[in-house]
Design an enzyme around this catalytic site. Sequence first.
Site, mmCIF file in Angstrom:
data_model
loop_
_atom_site.group_PDB
_atom_site.id
_atom_site.type_symbol
_atom_site.label_atom_id
_atom_site.label_comp_id
_atom_site.label_asym_id
_atom_site.label_seq_id
_atom_site.Cartn_x
_atom_site.Cartn_y
_atom_site.Cartn_z
ATOM 1 N N CYS A 2 -3.843 -33.654 7.765
ATOM 2 C CA CYS A 2 -5.022 -34.218 7.104
ATOM 3 C C CYS A 2 -4.958 -34.098 5.581
ATOM 4 O O CYS A 2 -4.475 -33.096 5.053
ATOM 5 C CB CYS A 2 -6.281 -33.500 7.562
ATOM 6 N N ARG A 27 1.334 -37.458 3.933
ATOM 7 C CA ARG A 27 1.145 -36.268 4.767
ATOM 8 C C ARG A 27 1.094 -36.605 6.252
ATOM 9 O O ARG A 27 1.260 -35.723 7.095
ATOM 10 C CB ARG A 27 -0.166 -35.547 4.373
ATOM 11 N N TRP A 74 -5.224 -36.488 10.870
ATOM 12 C CA TRP A 74 -4.087 -36.402 11.797
ATOM 13 C C TRP A 74 -4.651 -35.685 13.016
ATOM 14 O O TRP A 74 -4.942 -34.495 12.972
ATOM 15 C CB TRP A 74 -2.953 -35.604 11.150
ATOM 16 N N ASN A 100 -9.811 -30.023 6.809
ATOM 17 C CA ASN A 100 -8.402 -29.928 7.186
ATOM 18 C C ASN A 100 -8.219 -28.535 7.789
ATOM 19 O O ASN A 100 -8.570 -27.550 7.158
ATOM 20 C CB ASN A 100 -7.522 -30.104 5.932
ATOM 21 N N GLY A 101 -7.707 -28.460 9.007
ATOM 22 C CA GLY A 101 -7.523 -27.164 9.663
ATOM 23 C C GLY A 101 -7.996 -27.231 11.100
ATOM 24 O O GLY A 101 -8.183 -28.324 11.644
ATOM 25 N N GLU A 472 20.554 -30.776 12.653
ATOM 26 C CA GLU A 472 19.736 -31.501 11.668
ATOM 27 C C GLU A 472 19.968 -33.017 11.774
ATOM 28 O O GLU A 472 19.030 -33.805 11.662
ATOM 29 C CB GLU A 472 20.046 -30.966 10.260
ATOM 30 N N LYS A 476 17.054 -35.770 12.455
ATOM 31 C CA LYS A 476 16.794 -36.946 11.607
ATOM 32 C C LYS A 476 16.699 -38.195 12.475
ATOM 33 O O LYS A 476 15.788 -38.995 12.321
ATOM 34 C CB LYS A 476 17.906 -37.136 10.559
ATOM 35 N N GLU A 479 13.453 -38.185 14.765
ATOM 36 C CA GLU A 479 12.125 -38.328 14.155
ATOM 37 C C GLU A 479 11.852 -39.713 13.609
ATOM 38 O O GLU A 479 10.726 -40.172 13.660
ATOM 39 C CB GLU A 479 11.752 -37.236 13.151
ATOM 40 N N HIS A 495 29.812 -26.394 28.955
ATOM 41 C CA HIS A 495 28.935 -25.451 29.662
ATOM 42 C C HIS A 495 27.669 -26.137 30.171
ATOM 43 O O HIS A 495 26.708 -25.457 30.531
ATOM 44 C CB HIS A 495 28.570 -24.280 28.747
ATOM 45 N N LYS A 594 3.748 -34.795 7.234
ATOM 46 C CA LYS A 594 4.658 -34.208 6.242
ATOM 47 C C LYS A 594 4.372 -32.726 6.054
ATOM 48 O O LYS A 594 5.287 -31.929 5.884
ATOM 49 C CB LYS A 594 4.504 -34.955 4.911
HETATM 50 O O1 M6R Z 1 7.360 -27.943 4.578
HETATM 51 P P1 M6R Z 1 8.309 -27.230 5.503
HETATM 52 O O2 M6R Z 1 9.717 -27.259 5.013
HETATM 53 O O3 M6R Z 1 7.862 -25.849 5.838
HETATM 54 O O4 M6R Z 1 8.261 -28.073 6.837
HETATM 55 C C1 M6R Z 1 8.925 -27.645 7.986
HETATM 56 C C2 M6R Z 1 9.032 -28.749 8.996
HETATM 57 O O5 M6R Z 1 7.763 -29.156 9.408
HETATM 58 C C3 M6R Z 1 9.796 -29.963 8.449
HETATM 59 O O6 M6R Z 1 11.064 -29.616 8.011
HETATM 60 C C4 M6R Z 1 9.925 -31.053 9.538
HETATM 61 O O7 M6R Z 1 10.744 -30.616 10.561
HETATM 62 C C5 M6R Z 1 10.434 -32.366 8.927
HETATM 63 N N1 M6R Z 1 9.762 -33.469 9.517
HETATM 64 C C6 M6R Z 1 11.885 -32.569 9.112
HETATM 65 O O8 M6R Z 1 12.354 -33.791 8.653
#
Ligand code: M6R
Length: 599
Positions: A2, A27, A74, A100-101, A472, A476, A479, A495, A594
């Site tokens: 949010c 965000r 959100w 927000n929260g 990673e 990518k 997501e 395995h 974000k």
């Molecule tokens: O702001 P942060 O680095 O603490 O965020 C951690 C994760 O939420 C963030 O890396 C998330 O996995 C991203 N969407 C990855 O691309």
Amino acid sequence: MCGIFGYKGNKDTGALLVEGITKLDYRGYDSAGFATLDKGKIHVEKGVGKMKEISKKINVKKLKGKIGIAHTRWSTHGKVTLENSHPHMSCDGKIALVHNGIIDNYQVLKERLLKKGHTFTSETDTEVIVHLIEDEMKKVKDFKKSVIKALEQLKGMYALVIIHQDYDGMIVVRRGSPLLVGLGEKEFFVSSDVISFLPYTNKAFVIDDNELASITTKVEVENIVEGKKVKKKIQKFNIKGIQSGLGNFQHFMLKEIYEQPETLRKTYAKISSQLKQLHLKPFNRVVTVACGTAYYATLTGSYFFEKFLRLPVDVEYASEFRYKNPVIDDKTLVIAVSQSGETADTLEAVREAKKKGAFIVSICNVAHSTMVRESDFTFHTQAGVEIGVASTKAFTSQLLTLLLFALYFAKFKDEHNREQLVMYTNELLGLSDTIKKVLSGFSDIEKIAAKFTHYKHALFLGRGFLYPIALEGALKLKEISYIHAEGQSAAELKHGPIALIDKDMPCIFIALKDKLYEKVLINMEEVKARGGKIIAIATEGDTEIKKFADEVIYIPHVSEEVSPLLAIIPLQLFAYFVALRKGCDIDKPRNLAKVVTVE
Ligand code: M6R
């Protein structure tokens, strides 16, 4: 997650609110809403979807008045509907509030309020707050006091901005979720991120936990737990450091991938100077805490620390660490990594480690974030504002910081070969140019990506320093393209995961010429024998690899310790081009935010 924006000043607030809240859309959100106070009445407009569509549907002209609040939601409690989007109103329509929260005890409070005759119009946890304030108003008759009384009953996390039709201003409160107050010329802004009011003022202060700010013709801040006035430190935010706009790029993610030579150059300079300021007492163990991409940075960091410092490293998901009663003593160094510095789980992990007496070194990209304020020392990565939800440039700056950290302390360990350390440093100095070379090969990656858009699944495989990069790379792809992707150690294939291999399960191998190269070739052979399609990320000049891989993406040779920083670049581009072909919303992937300010 949010976003909150608020304004009190001399300007008509409608267009300002739209502009300010739109700046927070990075965000992640699924609906938005506005409330303005005009001629003693609160007017509300709401919409579902993205701001582009919402601003077409709502009547901004109706948002009159010099006081207003806005919110991007959100969803956590309740579906994506107009009713559930904020602002929420009291029964009498006199109070409007954005939040927000998460309110943990909202069910109990809601039942109590329903019995008292309050009518709820949403399924949210937030709505209880506005009814609680309304309830207190009946007894206390004072807006601020009613807010304080209501807050005493809440359990959970919040950033709140509240307006009342008879109050010439806004009340702003924080416990857990970020909020800043911007100070303009006879005007005030409130926002979850300084970025949204920077066109108007660069002077701002951060609201800390348990603080309440009353914003009228002036701002007064008090700590509501201690019942004391607070004098806030006003900071000037550097506008130059904040790049906005897409330039010639179609998406922020692509722009941010291309910014990496520059962000790494800046990060190198900053961290090198900061290392000299870090004085640690002796430690015999490292524990890292982070989430998502930042977690994969720490996993790579554990290889750096074990190699260069010969120290055991426990790599923890912050979300698990905070609840496991972790074993921490005063010889443990805790490293917390976060782009935003506002990730709820990572912040709680830091607090847990601090409670147990650990020294906290954080690696963070947002200088005014909560994590920076709560750490004993922070390395400030210089990735600049990262807008794309999929983290790219923040990740490589975290990797570089962890590597520089390990190399710096390795210098003080006698067993280390100084010449070798100098070699790594030189390699890192040339890294930006090496990355530029990889980026210039984007069209080959784009062509390969085009052949892979129809797959439903993918495996990413790597070993050693490149194992976390496989994880990673998979994150990518999943997501932003919604293709199911998993990262594995290539050695783990046999395995279990090898059972998945057939023509519909492409494997992306990171097979650079390092000490495990021959082993990875064997794993590739095993996949090929089972009809699996292979893309290999390989070292320039490696012709052998073509015997095993259907497609090869070459990158320049660097030492294996530096290779994670390079190998991730083609994987970022691959994910981007697959998602682009699939027509996905790359910068704002579905369901993601974000900044993850809730558990
Ligand atoms: O702001 P942060 O680095 O603490 O965020 C951690 C994760 O939420 C963030 O890396 C998330 O996995 C991203 N969407 C990855 O691309």
